[in-house]
Design a protein around this motif. Structure first.
Motif, PDB file in Angstrom:
ATOM      1  N   ILE A  61       0.826  -1.210   0.000  1.00 35.48           N
ATOM      2  CA  ILE A  61       0.000   0.000   0.000  1.00 35.48           C
ATOM      3  C   ILE A  61       0.861   1.261   0.000  1.00 35.48           C
ATOM      4  CG2 ILE A  61      -1.679   1.318   1.346  1.00 35.48           C
ATOM      5  CD1 ILE A  61      -2.895  -1.341   2.248  1.00 35.48           C
ATOM      6  N   ASP A  62       1.932   1.245   0.765  1.00 38.53           N
ATOM      7  CA  ASP A  62       2.790   2.435   0.907  1.00 38.53           C
ATOM      8  C   ASP A  62       3.952   2.470  -0.075  1.00 38.53           C
ATOM      9  OD1 ASP A  62       1.253   3.409   3.074  1.00 38.53           O
ATOM     10  OD2 ASP A  62       2.325   2.087   4.457  1.00 38.53           O
ATOM     11  N   ASP A  63       4.007   1.504  -0.990  1.00 39.48           N
ATOM     12  CA  ASP A  63       5.091   1.459  -1.961  1.00 39.48           C
ATOM     13  C   ASP A  63       4.659   2.172  -3.235  1.00 39.48           C
ATOM     14  OD1 ASP A  63       7.122   0.894  -3.740  1.00 39.48           O
ATOM     15  OD2 ASP A  63       7.294  -1.212  -3.177  1.00 39.48           O
ATOM     16  N   GLY A  64       5.233   3.354  -3.467  1.00 43.36           N
ATOM     17  CA  GLY A  64       4.841   4.149  -4.628  1.00 43.36           C
ATOM     18  C   GLY A  64       5.236   3.541  -5.962  1.00 43.36           C
ATOM     19  N   ASN A  65       6.175   2.604  -5.968  1.00 46.63           N
ATOM     20  CA  ASN A  65       6.577   1.965  -7.225  1.00 46.63           C
ATOM     21  C   ASN A  65       5.622   0.849  -7.632  1.00 46.63           C
ATOM     22  OD1 ASN A  65       9.003   3.462  -7.705  1.00 46.63           O
ATOM     23  ND2 ASN A  65       9.967   2.304  -6.057  1.00 46.63           N
ATOM     24  N   ASP A  88      -9.977 -12.980   6.379  1.00 45.27           N
ATOM     25  CA  ASP A  88      -8.867 -12.083   6.721  1.00 45.27           C
ATOM     26  C   ASP A  88      -8.086 -11.685   5.462  1.00 45.27           C
ATOM     27  OD1 ASP A  88      -9.483 -12.141   9.393  1.00 45.27           O
ATOM     28  OD2 ASP A  88      -7.981 -13.653   9.920  1.00 45.27           O
ATOM     29  N   LEU A  89      -7.826 -12.660   4.606  1.00 46.84           N
ATOM     30  CA  LEU A  89      -7.086 -12.392   3.375  1.00 46.84           C
ATOM     31  C   LEU A  89      -7.922 -11.532   2.430  1.00 46.84           C
ATOM     32  CD1 LEU A  89      -4.543 -12.841   1.749  1.00 46.84           C
ATOM     33  CD2 LEU A  89      -5.431 -15.067   1.033  1.00 46.84           C
ATOM     34  N   TYR A  90      -9.206 -11.805   2.365  1.00 48.57           N
ATOM     35  CA  TYR A  90     -10.122 -11.012   1.539  1.00 48.57           C
ATOM     36  C   TYR A  90     -10.081  -9.539   1.951  1.00 48.57           C
ATOM     37  CZ  TYR A  90     -14.653  -8.987   0.221  1.00 48.57           C
ATOM     38  OH  TYR A  90     -15.645  -8.152  -0.235  1.00 48.57           O
ATOM     39  N   TYR A  91     -10.134  -9.279   3.262  1.00 47.98           N
ATOM     40  CA  TYR A  91     -10.122  -7.906   3.746  1.00 47.98           C
ATOM     41  C   TYR A  91      -8.791  -7.214   3.451  1.00 47.98           C
ATOM     42  CZ  TYR A  91     -14.615  -7.367   6.082  1.00 47.98           C
ATOM     43  OH  TYR A  91     -15.956  -7.209   6.340  1.00 47.98           O
ATOM     44  N   ALA A  92      -7.692  -7.956   3.542  1.00 47.41           N
ATOM     45  CA  ALA A  92      -6.385  -7.368   3.218  1.00 47.41           C
ATOM     46  C   ALA A  92      -6.348  -6.918   1.756  1.00 47.41           C
ATOM     47  CB  ALA A  92      -5.275  -8.368   3.494  1.00 47.41           C
ATOM     48  N   LEU A  93      -6.898  -7.730   0.873  1.00 48.32           N
ATOM     49  CA  LEU A  93      -6.940  -7.376  -0.546  1.00 48.32           C
ATOM     50  C   LEU A  93      -7.883  -6.201  -0.803  1.00 48.32           C
ATOM     51  CD1 LEU A  93      -7.009 -11.024  -1.908  1.00 48.32           C
ATOM     52  CD2 LEU A  93      -5.182  -9.369  -2.320  1.00 48.32           C
ATOM     53  N   MET A  94      -9.015  -6.174  -0.088  1.00 48.66           N
ATOM     54  CA  MET A  94      -9.939  -5.057  -0.230  1.00 48.66           C
ATOM     55  C   MET A  94      -9.305  -3.756   0.264  1.00 48.66           C
ATOM     56  SD  MET A  94     -12.717  -5.880  -1.775  1.00 48.66           S
ATOM     57  CE  MET A  94     -13.738  -4.453  -1.371  1.00 48.66           C
ATOM     58  N   ASP A  95      -8.551  -3.823   1.372  1.00 48.58           N
ATOM     59  CA  ASP A  95      -7.856  -2.644   1.873  1.00 48.58           C
ATOM     60  C   ASP A  95      -6.857  -2.116   0.843  1.00 48.58           C
ATOM     61  OD1 ASP A  95      -9.240  -2.699   4.247  1.00 48.58           O
ATOM     62  OD2 ASP A  95      -7.652  -3.699   5.389  1.00 48.58           O
TER      63      ASP A  95
END
Length: 328
Positions: A92-96, A116-123
């Protein structure tokens, strides 16, 4: 000498040999700088990880094997849930990073772990606005299909078995067998429905209804996730799949995937949607030399009957809600 004492002895020997080798190399002038010395020491004891590009890249994230929680450890067939979620969060924080290619080859697993994995991908998708492309390998069943729902597009191998929407809870009732051999399980409970599913106690109709209601709620959640991901209503999802597995061609016809093709072709197609010079990057982790040696030694040491029984008991998670294509 006990097995534990033996392992401690081997550990001490490895530390001694490793330290001695570094000392000998330094004395002979092989290590010329302190930084090099530290690097060699770290290679013995610290796991390695490849670094992402400093130019635009699409992150290849693999979900392979059973999706299960493990407090940071690997599942029985090698999938690291916590490590994968941590990596997705770091993107998420990697601009590249300009997007994600999610590669799924999984029969599913625990409903909670898949969620849990689904929510991480949605985030990742919500916070960055970057696209998620998804490819199905041999399997993307139940929980494996569930985690694909944040994807903007799904392509599958033509031989893929997928979809399989639904959940179940499975357990054993040994009360008949125990009665046959004169074994009684004695329980002291605070209320009638505390401890439902104890292996030596018959189920009441009320208890069966309690767990069926839980399965129904989880199933409704599953329907909602798929409905949102594919742009349907829950009823449309239910009409298209009654819990069965589907081959890729059947899933395409029903609208559960968007295309069928080979992975190499799909990877090239994904890259063509980004600016020239964008690459596919897959994070590669390697265990330290010390960890590999210790793991090999542990695998060689035979287990006693009591240790094998303990492993079985520790591995039993009780009543787990499964989003899985097989039996549990």
């Amino acid at each position: 000498m006990s097995k534990k004492q033996f392992l401690y002895l081997v550990l001490a020997a490895l530390l001694f040999v490793g330290t001695g080798l570094i000392g000998v190399r330094a004395a002979r002038g092989v290590v010329e700088e302190a930084g090099s010395l530290v690097g060699q020491a770290e290679s013995l004891f610290v796991p390695g990880e490849s670094l992402p590009p400093v130019s635009p890249y699409v992150a290849l994230v693999r979900v392979e094997g059973t999706i299960a929680s493990g407090g940071g450890s690997l599942s029985s067939d090698g999938f690291d849930l916590d490590g994968t979620i941590g990596y997705i969060d770091s993107l998420i924080d990697d601009g590249n990073n300009v997007g994600m290619l999610l590669y799924i080859d999984s029969p599913g697993g625990e409903m909670g772990a898949a969620d849990d994995l689904y929510y991480a991908l949605m985030d990742y998708k919500d916070y960055t606005g970057r696209p998620i492309y998804c490819y199905f390998g041999s399997y993307a069943c139940s929980g494996g299909y569930y985690v694909a729902m944040p994807a903007d597009e799904i392509c599958a191998d033509r031989n893929c078995m997928c979809v399989n929407i639904g959940v179940y809870i499975s357990t054993y009732n040994f009360s008949g067998l125990m009665e046959r051999y004169g074994v009684e399980q004695v329980n002291f409970k605070s209320s009638e429905n505390k401890g439902i599913g104890m292996s030596g106690v018959p189920w009441t109709e009320e208890q069966r209804a309690i767990y069926q209601s839980m399965v129904d709620l989880y199933y409704d959640q599953f329907l909602g996730v798929v409905a949102q991901g594919r742009g349907w209503t829950k009823e449309q999802v239910r009409e298209r799949n009654d819990g069965r597995e589907m081959l890729a061609a059947q899933a395409l016809e029903a609208g559960f995937i968007d295309s069928i093709g080979r992975y190499c072709d799909y990877e090239a197609e994904v890259l063509s949607r980004f600016e020239e010079g964008t690459v596919i990057y897959e994070r590669v982790e390697s265990a330290s030399l010390f960890d590999e040696l210790l793991s090999s030694l542990r695998s060689l040491a035979p287990k006693s009957e009591s240790e094998e029984l303990r492993d079985v008991m520790n591995g039993h998670k009780g009543m787990v809600v499964m989003a899985y294509e097989g039996t549990y």
